[in-house]
Design a protein around this motif. Structure first.
Motif, PDB file in Angstrom:
ATOM      1  N   SER A  70       0.838  -1.193   0.000  1.00 13.26           N
ATOM      2  CA  SER A  70       0.000   0.000   0.000  1.00 13.26           C
ATOM      3  C   SER A  70       0.877   1.248   0.000  1.00 13.26           C
ATOM      4  O   SER A  70       1.995   1.244   0.520  1.00 13.26           O
ATOM      5  N   MET A  71       0.325   2.307  -0.604  1.00 14.14           N
ATOM      6  CA  MET A  71       1.054   3.572  -0.729  1.00 14.14           C
ATOM      7  C   MET A  71       0.038   4.711  -0.663  1.00 14.14           C
ATOM      8  O   MET A  71      -1.059   4.608  -1.205  1.00 14.14           O
ATOM      9  N   ASP A  72       0.440   5.790  -0.009  1.00 16.57           N
ATOM     10  CA  ASP A  72      -0.414   6.961   0.153  1.00 16.57           C
ATOM     11  C   ASP A  72       0.477   8.194   0.021  1.00 16.57           C
ATOM     12  O   ASP A  72       1.448   8.338   0.769  1.00 16.57           O
ATOM     13  N   PHE A  73       0.170   9.057  -0.965  1.00 15.93           N
ATOM     14  CA  PHE A  73       0.925  10.295  -1.121  1.00 15.93           C
ATOM     15  C   PHE A  73       0.010  11.371  -1.680  1.00 15.93           C
ATOM     16  O   PHE A  73      -1.017  11.091  -2.294  1.00 15.93           O
ATOM     17  N   TRP A  74       0.397  12.633  -1.410  1.00 19.05           N
ATOM     18  CA  TRP A  74      -0.352  13.755  -1.957  1.00 19.05           C
ATOM     19  C   TRP A  74       0.552  14.948  -2.166  1.00 19.05           C
ATOM     20  O   TRP A  74       1.637  15.045  -1.602  1.00 19.05           O
ATOM     21  N   GLU A  93       2.812   9.573   2.829  1.00 18.62           N
ATOM     22  CA  GLU A  93       2.204   9.219   4.108  1.00 18.62           C
ATOM     23  C   GLU A  93       2.401   7.741   4.444  1.00 18.62           C
ATOM     24  O   GLU A  93       2.493   7.374   5.610  1.00 18.62           O
ATOM     25  N   LEU A  94       2.429   6.906   3.406  1.00 17.80           N
ATOM     26  CA  LEU A  94       2.521   5.468   3.646  1.00 17.80           C
ATOM     27  C   LEU A  94       3.243   4.789   2.498  1.00 17.80           C
ATOM     28  O   LEU A  94       2.953   5.053   1.330  1.00 17.80           O
ATOM     29  N   LYS A 128       8.517  14.625   1.150  1.00 20.79           N
ATOM     30  CA  LYS A 128       8.578  14.721   2.608  1.00 20.79           C
ATOM     31  C   LYS A 128       7.917  13.477   3.205  1.00 20.79           C
ATOM     32  O   LYS A 128       6.839  13.059   2.766  1.00 20.79           O
ATOM     33  N   VAL A 129       8.575  12.896   4.197  1.00 21.13           N
ATOM     34  CA  VAL A 129       8.039  11.709   4.860  1.00 21.13           C
ATOM     35  C   VAL A 129       8.393  11.761   6.343  1.00 21.13           C
ATOM     36  O   VAL A 129       9.441  12.285   6.716  1.00 21.13           O
ATOM     37  N   LYS A 130       7.497  11.242   7.156  1.00 20.28           N
ATOM     38  CA  LYS A 130       7.778  11.117   8.584  1.00 20.28           C
ATOM     39  C   LYS A 130       7.871   9.622   8.895  1.00 20.28           C
ATOM     40  O   LYS A 130       6.858   8.959   9.084  1.00 20.28           O
ATOM     41  N   PRO A 131       9.100   9.099   8.915  1.00 19.56           N
ATOM     42  CA  PRO A 131       9.246   7.663   9.146  1.00 19.56           C
ATOM     43  C   PRO A 131       8.835   7.286  10.565  1.00 19.56           C
ATOM     44  O   PRO A 131       9.289   7.900  11.523  1.00 19.56           O
ATOM     45  N   CYS A 132       7.959   6.293  10.669  1.00 18.74           N
ATOM     46  CA  CYS A 132       7.511   5.845  11.983  1.00 18.74           C
ATOM     47  C   CYS A 132       7.207   4.351  11.919  1.00 18.74           C
ATOM     48  O   CYS A 132       6.119   3.941  11.526  1.00 18.74           O
ATOM     49  N   ALA A 133       8.191   3.560  12.279  1.00 16.08           N
ATOM     50  CA  ALA A 133       8.067   2.103  12.196  1.00 16.08           C
ATOM     51  C   ALA A 133       6.976   1.555  13.112  1.00 16.08           C
ATOM     52  O   ALA A 133       6.460   0.462  12.876  1.00 16.08           O
ATOM     53  N   ASN A 134       6.619   2.320  14.143  1.00 20.49           N
ATOM     54  CA  ASN A 134       5.632   1.839  15.111  1.00 20.49           C
ATOM     55  C   ASN A 134       4.281   2.537  14.982  1.00 20.49           C
ATOM     56  O   ASN A 134       3.489   2.525  15.920  1.00 20.49           O
ATOM     57  N   LEU A 168      13.158  14.014   5.788  1.00 19.61           N
ATOM     58  CA  LEU A 168      12.564  13.245   6.882  1.00 19.61           C
ATOM     59  C   LEU A 168      12.111  14.184   7.982  1.00 19.61           C
ATOM     60  O   LEU A 168      12.940  14.851   8.617  1.00 19.61           O
ATOM     61  N   LEU A 169      10.820  14.249   8.206  1.00 20.20           N
ATOM     62  CA  LEU A 169      10.273  15.081   9.276  1.00 20.20           C
ATOM     63  C   LEU A 169      10.731  14.554  10.617  1.00 20.20           C
ATOM     64  O   LEU A 169      10.595  13.369  10.905  1.00 20.20           O
ATOM     65  N   GLY A 170      11.303  15.429  11.414  1.00 26.14           N
ATOM     66  CA  GLY A 170      11.769  15.047  12.737  1.00 26.14           C
ATOM     67  C   GLY A 170      13.167  14.453  12.752  1.00 26.14           C
ATOM     68  O   GLY A 170      13.684  14.118  13.812  1.00 26.14           O
ATOM     69  N   TYR A 171      13.763  14.293  11.568  1.00 26.78           N
ATOM     70  CA  TYR A 171      15.100  13.684  11.491  1.00 26.78           C
ATOM     71  C   TYR A 171      16.003  14.472  10.549  1.00 26.78           C
ATOM     72  O   TYR A 171      16.840  13.917   9.865  1.00 26.78           O
TER      73      TYR A 171
END
Length: 173
Positions: A70-74, A93-94, A128-134, A168-171
């Motif tokens: 699955s993939m989500d972008f805008w 987003e995903l 732009k992406v916010k990586p969040c493995a959890n 990377l947002l936050g990184y």
């Protein structure tokens, strides 16, 4: 609820194709942009869509009745950009290989590369992406073969290119 599908955008995404890996051969895999086309969709996947530069899709294995990717972008919002001073970009987003047996086969890399190519063609400045493995989106997925947070950050950093950087947002470095 079905939404109208932007046929131009759908053709672009369909043109990305399916990764050429042996595990995906000889099974009925299709792009799905409309949640009503697949059974038993969990909450997150009920809003699949294909609008101009606003896409949330999955690859669905109709032989085994499961989402495999699955993939989500805008596209960034011009109003927000004028407030933040940022350049035009895509927000990813995903990017998820849902089927744990298909992880580490290059599927995520394949689609990230396709998004980067499309972003270049669309004159975007970056992704732009916010990586969040959890993230809670992964709660129903197996953790088998999944990336840990530091591995996920490194994945995106390695995929960032001069032609199409990934921020990377936050990184931020």
């Amino acid at each position: 609820m079905s939404k109208e599908i932007n046929t131009n955008m759908k053709d672009i995404i369909l043109g990305w194709g399916i990764p050429n890996i042996s595990e995906l051969k000889n099974i009925d895999i299709q792009y799905v942009f409309d949640s009503s086309k697949i059974p038993n969709v969990d909450e997150y996947y009920q809003d699949l869509r294909c609008e101009h530069n606003n896409v949330k899709f999955c690859l669905y294995d109709f032989d085994n009745n499961k989402i495999i990717f699955s993939m989500d972008f805008w596209e960034s919002n011009n109003g927000i950009l004028s407030l933040t001073g940022e350049s035009q970009h895509f927000r990813l987003e995903l990017l998820n290989v849902n089927d744990h047996q298909l992880r580490n086969k290059g599927i995520a890399s394949y689609y990230l590369n396709k998004l980067q190519e499309y972003a270049i063609q669309s004159d975007m400045s970056f992704i732009k992406v916010k990586p969040c493995a959890n993230d809670e989106i992964f709660n129903n997925d197996s953790e088998e073969n999944s990336l840990k947070q530091d591995e996920l950050i490194n994945f995106y950093r390695k995929k960032s290119t001069k032609e199409m950087p990934i921020k990377l947002l936050g990184y931020e470095k």
